[in-house]
Design a protein around this motif. Structure first.
Motif, PDB file in Angstrom:
ATOM      1  N   ASP A 148       0.833  -1.213   0.000  1.00 44.31           N
ATOM      2  CA  ASP A 148       0.000   0.000   0.000  1.00 44.31           C
ATOM      3  C   ASP A 148       0.861   1.253   0.000  1.00 44.31           C
ATOM      4  OD1 ASP A 148      -2.315  -1.449  -0.026  1.00 44.31           O
ATOM      5  OD2 ASP A 148      -2.697  -1.295   2.129  1.00 44.31           O
ATOM      6  N   ARG A 149       1.940   1.228   0.765  1.00 49.53           N
ATOM      7  CA  ARG A 149       2.828   2.399   0.820  1.00 49.53           C
ATOM      8  C   ARG A 149       3.480   2.636  -0.531  1.00 49.53           C
ATOM      9  NH1 ARG A 149       8.143   2.461   1.502  1.00 49.53           N
ATOM     10  NH2 ARG A 149       8.205   0.357   2.394  1.00 49.53           N
ATOM     11  N   ARG A 150       3.976   1.553  -1.150  1.00 48.31           N
ATOM     12  CA  ARG A 150       4.629   1.688  -2.449  1.00 48.31           C
ATOM     13  C   ARG A 150       3.631   2.130  -3.528  1.00 48.31           C
ATOM     14  NH1 ARG A 150       9.628   2.660  -2.886  1.00 48.31           N
ATOM     15  NH2 ARG A 150      10.350   1.095  -4.381  1.00 48.31           N
ATOM     16  N   LYS A 151       2.391   1.705  -3.394  1.00 43.24           N
ATOM     17  CA  LYS A 151       1.379   2.128  -4.373  1.00 43.24           C
ATOM     18  C   LYS A 151       1.108   3.627  -4.233  1.00 43.24           C
ATOM     19  CE  LYS A 151      -1.804  -0.683  -5.639  1.00 43.24           C
ATOM     20  NZ  LYS A 151      -2.991  -1.568  -5.762  1.00 43.24           N
ATOM     21  N   ARG A 152       1.089   4.124  -3.007  1.00 39.07           N
ATOM     22  CA  ARG A 152       0.913   5.566  -2.802  1.00 39.07           C
ATOM     23  C   ARG A 152       2.086   6.334  -3.414  1.00 39.07           C
ATOM     24  NH1 ARG A 152      -0.759   3.793   2.347  1.00 39.07           N
ATOM     25  NH2 ARG A 152       1.236   4.399   3.282  1.00 39.07           N
ATOM     26  N   GLU A 153       3.283   5.797  -3.257  1.00 37.28           N
ATOM     27  CA  GLU A 153       4.466   6.445  -3.834  1.00 37.28           C
ATOM     28  C   GLU A 153       4.392   6.449  -5.363  1.00 37.28           C
ATOM     29  OE1 GLU A 153       7.720   4.256  -2.229  1.00 37.28           O
ATOM     30  OE2 GLU A 153       7.479   5.026  -0.188  1.00 37.28           O
ATOM     31  N   ALA A 154       3.910   5.326  -5.925  1.00 34.47           N
ATOM     32  CA  ALA A 154       3.777   5.246  -7.382  1.00 34.47           C
ATOM     33  C   ALA A 154       2.749   6.254  -7.885  1.00 34.47           C
ATOM     34  CB  ALA A 154       3.367   3.827  -7.783  1.00 34.47           C
ATOM     35  N   ASN A 155       1.638   6.390  -7.184  1.00 31.74           N
ATOM     36  CA  ASN A 155       0.625   7.360  -7.594  1.00 31.74           C
ATOM     37  C   ASN A 155       1.128   8.792  -7.459  1.00 31.74           C
ATOM     38  OD1 ASN A 155      -1.670   5.897  -8.504  1.00 31.74           O
ATOM     39  ND2 ASN A 155      -2.105   5.260  -6.402  1.00 31.74           N
ATOM     40  N   ALA A 156       1.947   9.034  -6.447  1.00 31.84           N
ATOM     41  CA  ALA A 156       2.532  10.370  -6.287  1.00 31.84           C
ATOM     42  C   ALA A 156       3.446  10.698  -7.471  1.00 31.84           C
ATOM     43  CB  ALA A 156       3.313  10.446  -4.977  1.00 31.84           C
ATOM     44  N   MET A 157       4.219   9.714  -7.946  1.00 30.29           N
ATOM     45  CA  MET A 157       5.067   9.941  -9.109  1.00 30.29           C
ATOM     46  C   MET A 157       4.228  10.163 -10.361  1.00 30.29           C
ATOM     47  SD  MET A 157       8.174   7.621 -10.673  1.00 30.29           S
ATOM     48  CE  MET A 157       8.953   8.090 -12.235  1.00 30.29           C
ATOM     49  N   ARG A 158       3.132   9.451 -10.464  1.00 35.11           N
ATOM     50  CA  ARG A 158       2.267   9.604 -11.636  1.00 35.11           C
ATOM     51  C   ARG A 158       1.702  11.020 -11.723  1.00 35.11           C
ATOM     52  NH1 ARG A 158      -2.400   6.381 -11.137  1.00 35.11           N
ATOM     53  NH2 ARG A 158      -2.807   6.751 -13.357  1.00 35.11           N
ATOM     54  N   THR A 159       1.417  11.635 -10.583  1.00 37.37           N
ATOM     55  CA  THR A 159       0.885  13.005 -10.612  1.00 37.37           C
ATOM     56  C   THR A 159       1.937  13.995 -11.106  1.00 37.37           C
ATOM     57  OG1 THR A 159       1.502  13.441  -8.302  1.00 37.37           O
ATOM     58  CG2 THR A 159      -0.678  12.490  -8.705  1.00 37.37           C
ATOM     59  N   GLY A 185       2.025  11.000 -22.767  1.00 38.97           N
ATOM     60  CA  GLY A 185       2.108  11.781 -21.539  1.00 38.97           C
ATOM     61  C   GLY A 185       1.205  11.283 -20.429  1.00 38.97           C
ATOM     62  N   GLN A 186       0.539  10.130 -20.648  1.00 43.32           N
ATOM     63  CA  GLN A 186      -0.341   9.574 -19.634  1.00 43.32           C
ATOM     64  C   GLN A 186       0.217   8.243 -19.137  1.00 43.32           C
ATOM     65  OE1 GLN A 186      -4.100   9.524 -21.876  1.00 43.32           O
ATOM     66  NE2 GLN A 186      -4.795  11.276 -20.661  1.00 43.32           N
ATOM     67  N   THR A 187      -0.284   7.805 -17.988  1.00 45.41           N
ATOM     68  CA  THR A 187       0.193   6.558 -17.379  1.00 45.41           C
ATOM     69  C   THR A 187      -0.987   5.674 -16.985  1.00 45.41           C
ATOM     70  OG1 THR A 187       0.206   7.390 -15.101  1.00 45.41           O
ATOM     71  CG2 THR A 187       2.189   7.783 -16.427  1.00 45.41           C
ATOM     72  N   THR A 188      -0.722   4.376 -16.901  1.00 48.96           N
ATOM     73  CA  THR A 188      -1.731   3.439 -16.431  1.00 48.96           C
ATOM     74  C   THR A 188      -1.840   3.520 -14.907  1.00 48.96           C
ATOM     75  OG1 THR A 188      -0.192   1.608 -16.060  1.00 48.96           O
ATOM     76  CG2 THR A 188      -1.102   1.865 -18.286  1.00 48.96           C
ATOM     77  N   PRO A 189      -2.932   3.062 -14.337  1.00 47.86           N
ATOM     78  CA  PRO A 189      -2.984   2.900 -12.877  1.00 47.86           C
ATOM     79  C   PRO A 189      -1.917   1.885 -12.453  1.00 47.86           C
ATOM     80  CG  PRO A 189      -5.173   2.742 -13.830  1.00 47.86           C
ATOM     81  CD  PRO A 189      -4.214   2.712 -14.974  1.00 47.86           C
ATOM     82  N   PRO A 190      -1.380   2.014 -11.253  1.00 44.19           N
ATOM     83  CA  PRO A 190      -0.368   1.052 -10.795  1.00 44.19           C
ATOM     84  C   PRO A 190      -0.978  -0.317 -10.544  1.00 44.19           C
ATOM     85  CG  PRO A 190      -0.961   2.551  -9.020  1.00 44.19           C
ATOM     86  CD  PRO A 190      -1.653   3.062 -10.243  1.00 44.19           C
ATOM     87  N   GLN A 191      -0.187  -1.342 -10.781  1.00 43.31           N
ATOM     88  CA  GLN A 191      -0.620  -2.711 -10.520  1.00 43.31           C
ATOM     89  C   GLN A 191       0.443  -3.434  -9.702  1.00 43.31           C
ATOM     90  OE1 GLN A 191      -2.773  -5.102 -13.226  1.00 43.31           O
ATOM     91  NE2 GLN A 191      -2.786  -3.568 -14.853  1.00 43.31           N
ATOM     92  N   THR A 192      -0.015  -4.378  -8.892  1.00 39.77           N
ATOM     93  CA  THR A 192       0.893  -5.207  -8.120  1.00 39.77           C
ATOM     94  C   THR A 192       1.364  -6.361  -8.988  1.00 39.77           C
ATOM     95  OG1 THR A 192      -0.298  -4.667  -6.081  1.00 39.77           O
ATOM     96  CG2 THR A 192       1.178  -6.565  -6.019  1.00 39.77           C
ATOM     97  N   THR A 193       2.680  -6.533  -9.095  1.00 38.00           N
ATOM     98  CA  THR A 193       3.254  -7.630  -9.867  1.00 38.00           C
ATOM     99  C   THR A 193       4.278  -8.356  -9.005  1.00 38.00           C
ATOM    100  OG1 THR A 193       5.152  -6.412 -10.789  1.00 38.00           O
ATOM    101  CG2 THR A 193       3.029  -6.177 -11.937  1.00 38.00           C
ATOM    102  N   ASP A 194       4.920  -9.354  -9.576  1.00 33.52           N
ATOM    103  CA  ASP A 194       5.936 -10.095  -8.830  1.00 33.52           C
ATOM    104  C   ASP A 194       7.146  -9.233  -8.500  1.00 33.52           C
ATOM    105  OD1 ASP A 194       4.320 -12.269  -8.967  1.00 33.52           O
ATOM    106  OD2 ASP A 194       5.413 -13.272 -10.573  1.00 33.52           O
ATOM    107  N   ARG A 195       7.303  -8.122  -9.189  1.00 33.08           N
ATOM    108  CA  ARG A 195       8.456  -7.240  -8.931  1.00 33.08           C
ATOM    109  C   ARG A 195       8.152  -6.157  -7.904  1.00 33.08           C
ATOM    110  NH1 ARG A 195       8.633  -8.564 -14.421  1.00 33.08           N
ATOM    111  NH2 ARG A 195       6.975  -7.063 -14.776  1.00 33.08           N
ATOM    112  N   GLY A 196       6.877  -5.877  -7.714  1.00 31.29           N
ATOM    113  CA  GLY A 196       6.498  -4.814  -6.786  1.00 31.29           C
ATOM    114  C   GLY A 196       5.256  -4.106  -7.288  1.00 31.29           C
ATOM    115  N   ILE A 197       5.307  -2.772  -7.346  1.00 29.93           N
ATOM    116  CA  ILE A 197       4.217  -1.960  -7.866  1.00 29.93           C
ATOM    117  C   ILE A 197       4.698  -1.319  -9.169  1.00 29.93           C
ATOM    118  CG2 ILE A 197       2.651  -0.040  -7.450  1.00 29.93           C
ATOM    119  CD1 ILE A 197       2.191  -2.388  -5.575  1.00 29.93           C
ATOM    120  N   GLU A 198       3.931  -1.480 -10.229  1.00 29.82           N
ATOM    121  CA  GLU A 198       4.371  -0.989 -11.540  1.00 29.82           C
ATOM    122  C   GLU A 198       3.290  -0.136 -12.202  1.00 29.82           C
ATOM    123  OE1 GLU A 198       5.819  -3.956 -14.226  1.00 29.82           O
ATOM    124  OE2 GLU A 198       6.421  -5.308 -12.607  1.00 29.82           O
ATOM    125  N   PHE A 199       3.741   0.761 -13.061  1.00 30.69           N
ATOM    126  CA  PHE A 199       2.822   1.396 -14.004  1.00 30.69           C
ATOM    127  C   PHE A 199       3.553   1.596 -15.328  1.00 30.69           C
ATOM    128  CE2 PHE A 199       4.593   5.153 -11.744  1.00 30.69           C
ATOM    129  CZ  PHE A 199       5.002   5.960 -12.817  1.00 30.69           C
TER     130      PHE A 199
END
Length: 319
Positions: free
Chosen positions: A195-206, A251-265
């Motif tokens: 959950d923490r890493r997903k929040r970080e990924a969404n922050a980067m997406r913004t 210039g757009q990104t997908t929502p983050p997803q949980t994968t075997d490597r971590g959180i990705e977009f």
């Protein structure tokens, strides 16, 4: 991953639609420790315990008839499927399996824990159900690969298809993509960490505006990997990302997803429309696969004939 788009004729499609009668009474099935090898499929053993498990699963699916025989036949087919999945190097991410399991629980108005209890009371288990899901997902990809290699369109086929539609070449979108991974080590994949890493990924997406900025943004973050994926045509997008990428512009990104490597977009760096003979073949094959997938959901797909072919060639020894 959209499981319904895969080539599967087995009960998984019905299961994913929520076909368990989870509200009905289920008689607990006592665990039986004793087990012996009952069948060997191309040197792969199937034990009596596995047959008992599958029999319980069939009962939960409200199958009729000789359940022991049906369980045995289903496990033989699954052994052949697993062997073909391994031979083709197909790997289904655990995250996709977990998501399918969670979706099934939600469709049945259950928590994942409650679904596990239903399965356990029936004499099955969450782990066995997830293995079942994994096989169906992997088999779907194996069938697609088999169809592509067996029924690959020739140049003449492509020309004839184009002539049939007035000589017009089909077009598709070509994306230039970038992959951003917020790495989560296997030993630290707790819900809180994800959950923490997903929040970080969404922050980067913004903050994302273009792929040229990604590396600079990632430098200020912990354990973030950025990979340039190059140009990918829409029909070649992997199932995990296909739907979300297809809706994006540069210039757009997908929502983050949980994968075997971590959180990705995935980020779309650029996109353009392309049309040539190679694209035409790709688009026609993609359309063919979609039609075959629709037929498979109706029980009339190409996987049954291929599975029979594998079974006829297999060495099956009954103990």
């Amino acid at each position: 991953m959209n499981v319904r788009s895969q080539f599967t004729r087995v009960a998984f499609l019905a299961l994913m639609a929520g076909s368990f009668a989870v509200g009905s009474a289920i008689t607990a099935v006592p665990a039986v420790a004793a087990s012996s090898i009952s069948i060997v499929v191309n040197k792969q053993p199937i034990t009596s315990y596995e047959i008992r498990l599958r029999t319980a699963f069939l009962r939960l699916r409200h199958e009729g008839g000789n359940l022991t025989q049906k369980a045995t036949d289903e496990l033989i087919d699954e052994a052949l499927k697993k062997q073909e999945i391994r031979r083709r190097g197909i790997d289904i991410p655990q995250s996709a399996i977990d998501q399918a399991y969670a979706n099934f629980a939600k469709q049945n108005h259950l928590t994942e824990a409650q679904l596990g209890q239903v399965l356990a009371r029936a004499g099955f288990s969450s782990e066995a159900f997830k293995d079942y899901i994994k096989v169906q997902m992997g088999w779907g990809q194996a069938v697609q690969s088999h169809v592509r290699s067996k029924d690959k369109l020739s140049d003449q086929d492509v020309v004839q298809r184009m002539l049939a539609q007035g000589g017009k070449k089909p077009s598709t979108t070509q994306y230039t993509l970038q992959q951003v991974i917020f790495v989560v080590p296997p030993k630290d994949r707790s819900a809180a960490t994800l959950d923490r890493r997903k929040r970080e990924a969404n922050a980067m997406r913004t903050r994302f505006r273009s792929c040229s900025q990604s590396y600079d943004i990632a430098k200020g973050l912990t354990d973030v990997t950025v990979r340039d994926l190059g140009r990918v045509a829409q029909p070649e997008l992997p199932p995990l990302w296909k739907d979300s990428v297809s809706q994006l512009s540069a210039g757009q990104t997908t929502p983050p997803q949980t994968t075997d490597r971590g959180i990705e977009f995935i980020a779309v760096c650029d996109s353009k429309t392309i049309s040539d003979d190679t694209v035409a073949a790709m688009v026609f094959e993609s359309r063919d696969l979609k039609k075959l997938g629709e037929k498979a959901q109706k029980g009339d797909g190409p996987d049954a004939a291929w599975l029979k072919e594998l079974r006829d060639k297999a060495t099956i020894v009954r103990k």
